[in-house]
Design a protein around this motif. Structure first.
Motif, PDB file in Angstrom:
ATOM      1  N   ARG A  55      13.922   0.572   5.492  1.00 49.68           N
ATOM      2  CA  ARG A  55      15.478   0.347   5.542  1.00 49.68           C
ATOM      3  C   ARG A  55      15.720  -0.768   5.250  1.00 49.68           C
ATOM      4  NH1 ARG A  55      13.141   2.642  10.050  1.00 49.68           N
ATOM      5  NH2 ARG A  55      13.141   0.380  11.433  1.00 49.68           N
ATOM      6  N   GLU A  56      14.956  -2.109   4.792  1.00 48.26           N
ATOM      7  CA  GLU A  56      15.741  -3.062   3.913  1.00 48.26           C
ATOM      8  C   GLU A  56      15.689  -3.770   2.643  1.00 48.26           C
ATOM      9  OE1 GLU A  56      15.033  -5.879   6.053  1.00 48.26           O
ATOM     10  OE2 GLU A  56      14.423  -4.655   7.722  1.00 48.26           O
ATOM     11  N   PRO A  57      16.485  -4.342   2.780  1.00 42.96           N
ATOM     12  CA  PRO A  57      17.002  -4.409   0.938  1.00 42.96           C
ATOM     13  C   PRO A  57      16.299  -4.774   0.281  1.00 42.96           C
ATOM     14  CG  PRO A  57      17.801  -6.228   2.379  1.00 42.96           C
ATOM     15  CD  PRO A  57      17.229  -5.688   3.237  1.00 42.96           C
ATOM     16  N   HIS A  58      14.882  -5.112   0.588  1.00 43.11           N
ATOM     17  CA  HIS A  58      14.036  -6.278   0.214  1.00 43.11           C
ATOM     18  C   HIS A  58      11.833  -5.964   0.266  1.00 43.11           C
ATOM     19  CE1 HIS A  58      11.332  -9.146  -2.292  1.00 43.11           C
ATOM     20  NE2 HIS A  58      10.771  -8.458  -1.293  1.00 43.11           N
ATOM     21  N   ALA A  59      11.386  -4.966  -0.581  1.00 40.21           N
ATOM     22  CA  ALA A  59       9.661  -4.449   0.536  1.00 40.21           C
ATOM     23  C   ALA A  59       9.441  -4.883  -0.342  1.00 40.21           C
ATOM     24  CB  ALA A  59      10.246  -2.743   0.804  1.00 40.21           C
ATOM     25  N   GLU A  60       7.861  -5.264   0.513  1.00 39.61           N
ATOM     26  CA  GLU A  60       6.760  -5.934  -0.088  1.00 39.61           C
ATOM     27  C   GLU A  60       5.742  -4.827   0.051  1.00 39.61           C
ATOM     28  OE1 GLU A  60       5.969 -10.534  -0.345  1.00 39.61           O
ATOM     29  OE2 GLU A  60       8.280 -10.296  -0.983  1.00 39.61           O
ATOM     30  N   ALA A  61       4.755  -4.643  -0.752  1.00 36.33           N
ATOM     31  CA  ALA A  61       3.395  -4.098  -0.284  1.00 36.33           C
ATOM     32  C   ALA A  61       2.083  -4.912  -0.818  1.00 36.33           C
ATOM     33  CB  ALA A  61       3.049  -3.209  -0.454  1.00 36.33           C
ATOM     34  N   GLU A  62       1.064  -5.198  -0.097  1.00 33.40           N
ATOM     35  CA  GLU A  62       0.138  -6.301  -0.601  1.00 33.40           C
ATOM     36  C   GLU A  62      -0.833  -5.467  -1.274  1.00 33.40           C
ATOM     37  OE1 GLU A  62      -3.733 -10.122   0.258  1.00 33.40           O
ATOM     38  OE2 GLU A  62      -1.898  -9.424   1.431  1.00 33.40           O
ATOM     39  N   LEU A  63      -1.699  -5.579  -2.464  1.00 30.87           N
ATOM     40  CA  LEU A  63      -2.401  -4.833  -3.238  1.00 30.87           C
ATOM     41  C   LEU A  63      -3.586  -5.385  -3.420  1.00 30.87           C
ATOM     42  CD1 LEU A  63      -0.021  -4.315  -6.257  1.00 30.87           C
ATOM     43  CD2 LEU A  63      -0.522  -2.661  -4.578  1.00 30.87           C
ATOM     44  N   PRO A  64      -4.578  -4.880  -3.273  1.00 29.39           N
ATOM     45  CA  PRO A  64      -5.757  -5.689  -3.730  1.00 29.39           C
ATOM     46  C   PRO A  64      -6.248  -6.358  -4.748  1.00 29.39           C
ATOM     47  CG  PRO A  64      -6.539  -3.177  -3.758  1.00 29.39           C
ATOM     48  CD  PRO A  64      -4.320  -3.190  -3.809  1.00 29.39           C
ATOM     49  N   GLY A  65      -6.407  -7.482  -4.659  1.00 26.71           N
ATOM     50  CA  GLY A  65      -7.215  -9.082  -5.181  1.00 26.71           C
ATOM     51  C   GLY A  65      -6.076 -10.175  -5.156  1.00 26.71           C
ATOM     52  N   GLY A  66      -5.063  -9.583  -3.336  1.00 21.79           N
ATOM     53  CA  GLY A  66      -4.084 -10.458  -3.927  1.00 21.79           C
ATOM     54  C   GLY A  66      -2.876 -10.679  -4.628  1.00 21.79           C
ATOM     55  N   LEU A  67      -2.470  -9.282  -5.137  1.00 13.04           N
ATOM     56  CA  LEU A  67      -1.070  -8.828  -5.887  1.00 13.04           C
ATOM     57  C   LEU A  67      -0.049  -8.394  -5.093  1.00 13.04           C
ATOM     58  CD1 LEU A  67      -2.183  -7.785  -9.610  1.00 13.04           C
ATOM     59  CD2 LEU A  67      -0.951  -9.809  -9.009  1.00 13.04           C
ATOM     60  N   ARG A  68       1.066  -8.617  -5.664  1.00 11.75           N
ATOM     61  CA  ARG A  68       2.111  -7.616  -4.215  1.00 11.75           C
ATOM     62  C   ARG A  68       2.982  -7.346  -5.634  1.00 11.75           C
ATOM     63  NH1 ARG A  68       5.482 -12.073  -2.429  1.00 11.75           N
ATOM     64  NH2 ARG A  68       5.090 -13.247  -4.326  1.00 11.75           N
ATOM     65  N   LEU A  69       3.769  -5.762  -4.725  1.00 14.26           N
ATOM     66  CA  LEU A  69       4.537  -4.470  -5.217  1.00 14.26           C
ATOM     67  C   LEU A  69       5.823  -5.125  -5.028  1.00 14.26           C
ATOM     68  CD1 LEU A  69       5.388  -2.492  -6.758  1.00 14.26           C
ATOM     69  CD2 LEU A  69       4.925  -0.866  -5.323  1.00 14.26           C
ATOM     70  N   LEU A  70       6.728  -5.694  -5.080  1.00 14.70           N
ATOM     71  CA  LEU A  70       8.189  -5.625  -4.807  1.00 14.70           C
ATOM     72  C   LEU A  70       8.746  -4.709  -4.914  1.00 14.70           C
ATOM     73  CD1 LEU A  70       8.143  -9.817  -5.836  1.00 14.70           C
ATOM     74  CD2 LEU A  70       7.334  -8.797  -3.765  1.00 14.70           C
ATOM     75  N   LEU A  71       9.582  -4.124  -3.891  1.00 14.32           N
ATOM     76  CA  LEU A  71      10.527  -3.490  -4.015  1.00 14.32           C
ATOM     77  C   LEU A  71      12.043  -4.251  -3.493  1.00 14.32           C
ATOM     78  CD1 LEU A  71       9.633  -0.097  -3.015  1.00 14.32           C
ATOM     79  CD2 LEU A  71       9.036  -1.036  -5.039  1.00 14.32           C
ATOM     80  N   ASP A  72      13.344  -4.176  -4.709  1.00 15.05           N
ATOM     81  CA  ASP A  72      14.296  -4.526  -4.460  1.00 15.05           C
ATOM     82  C   ASP A  72      15.829  -3.133  -4.250  1.00 15.05           C
ATOM     83  OD1 ASP A  72      14.348  -7.744  -3.514  1.00 15.05           O
ATOM     84  OD2 ASP A  72      13.243  -7.606  -5.186  1.00 15.05           O
ATOM     85  N   THR A  73      16.518  -3.176  -3.408  1.00 14.49           N
ATOM     86  CA  THR A  73      17.592  -2.375  -4.203  1.00 14.49           C
ATOM     87  C   THR A  73      18.396  -3.317  -5.563  1.00 14.49           C
ATOM     88  OG1 THR A  73      19.311  -3.171  -2.593  1.00 14.49           O
ATOM     89  CG2 THR A  73      17.664  -1.387  -1.527  1.00 14.49           C
ATOM     90  N   GLU A  74      18.978  -1.833  -5.597  1.00 19.24           N
ATOM     91  CA  GLU A  74      20.081  -2.789  -6.717  1.00 19.24           C
ATOM     92  C   GLU A  74      21.171  -3.454  -5.681  1.00 19.24           C
ATOM     93  OE1 GLU A  74      21.269   0.896  -8.118  1.00 19.24           O
ATOM     94  OE2 GLU A  74      19.517   0.597  -9.058  1.00 19.24           O
ATOM     95  N   GLU A  75      21.650  -3.570  -4.860  1.00 21.15           N
ATOM     96  CA  GLU A  75      22.799  -4.213  -4.225  1.00 21.15           C
ATOM     97  C   GLU A  75      22.282  -5.490  -4.182  1.00 21.15           C
ATOM     98  OE1 GLU A  75      21.294  -1.168  -3.246  1.00 21.15           O
ATOM     99  OE2 GLU A  75      23.186   0.095  -3.435  1.00 21.15           O
ATOM    100  N   THR A  76      20.656  -5.432  -3.883  1.00 24.39           N
ATOM    101  CA  THR A  76      20.324  -7.475  -3.979  1.00 24.39           C
ATOM    102  C   THR A  76      20.092  -7.874  -5.336  1.00 24.39           C
ATOM    103  OG1 THR A  76      18.555  -5.879  -2.234  1.00 24.39           O
ATOM    104  CG2 THR A  76      17.514  -8.363  -2.995  1.00 24.39           C
ATOM    105  N   VAL A  77      19.358  -7.141  -6.280  1.00 28.98           N
ATOM    106  CA  VAL A  77      19.511  -8.051  -7.231  1.00 28.98           C
ATOM    107  C   VAL A  77      21.180  -7.863  -7.810  1.00 28.98           C
ATOM    108  CG1 VAL A  77      19.121  -7.134  -9.693  1.00 28.98           C
ATOM    109  CG2 VAL A  77      17.220  -6.955  -8.027  1.00 28.98           C
ATOM    110  N   ARG A  78      22.259  -7.446  -7.512  1.00 27.71           N
ATOM    111  CA  ARG A  78      23.738  -7.247  -8.036  1.00 27.71           C
ATOM    112  C   ARG A  78      23.715  -8.706  -6.764  1.00 27.71           C
ATOM    113  NH1 ARG A  78      24.348  -1.725  -8.269  1.00 27.71           N
ATOM    114  NH2 ARG A  78      24.030  -1.388 -10.595  1.00 27.71           N
TER     115      ARG A  78
END
Length: 131
Positions: A35-58
């Motif tokens: 339900r958020e405009p930005h979401a993050e998931a931590e990956l092995p080794g400390g990297l992260r996957l970031l998701l942003d909605t099109e509206e957030t980028v705009r």
């Protein structure tokens, strides 16, 4: 000064659909991330996957437009073995996601398949054939 690789970011058209897809693949998004405009998931080794909605980028880049045509990137996920490549592919396709390339034994020594996330980004599934 030395920048370091920290995250992979994807722009998504439907946060809930994208979070659901990546959760199926084991990415640990927090409860309510869908339900958020930005979401993050931590990956092995400390990297992260970031998701942003099109509206957030705009909101910070008003002229941004979604790309058209074929993609030039994909995420590659290593599976525990060839059987897991097949099982994950079948589970995702069975859940309605688009399979681009059915599992096959690639000449470079991997069991290999490709599915698309809800925005058409490639997600490569692979495992070495000989372990």
């Amino acid at each position: 000064m030395t920048p370091r690789f920290d995250a992979i970011g994807l722009v998504v058209s439907d946060m809930a659909a994208s979070v659901a897809f990546y959760r199926r693949l084991g990415f640990a998004f927090s409860e309510g991330a869908e339900r958020e405009p930005h979401a993050e998931a931590e990956l092995p080794g400390g990297l992260r996957l970031l998701l942003d909605t099109e509206e957030t980028v705009r909101s910070f880049l008003p002229g941004w437009q979604a790309p058209s045509g074929g993609g030039r990137h994909s995420l590659a996920l290593r599976c525990d073995g060839p059987a897991e490549v097949d099982a994950v592919y079948e589970e995702l396709v069975g859940a309605g996601y688009v399979g681009e390339l059915k599992p096959w034994d690639a000449p470079w020594g991997q069991r290999y398949a490709v599915v698309h996330d809800p925005d058409g980004n490639g997600v490569d599934l692979f495992a070495p054939l000989a372990q």
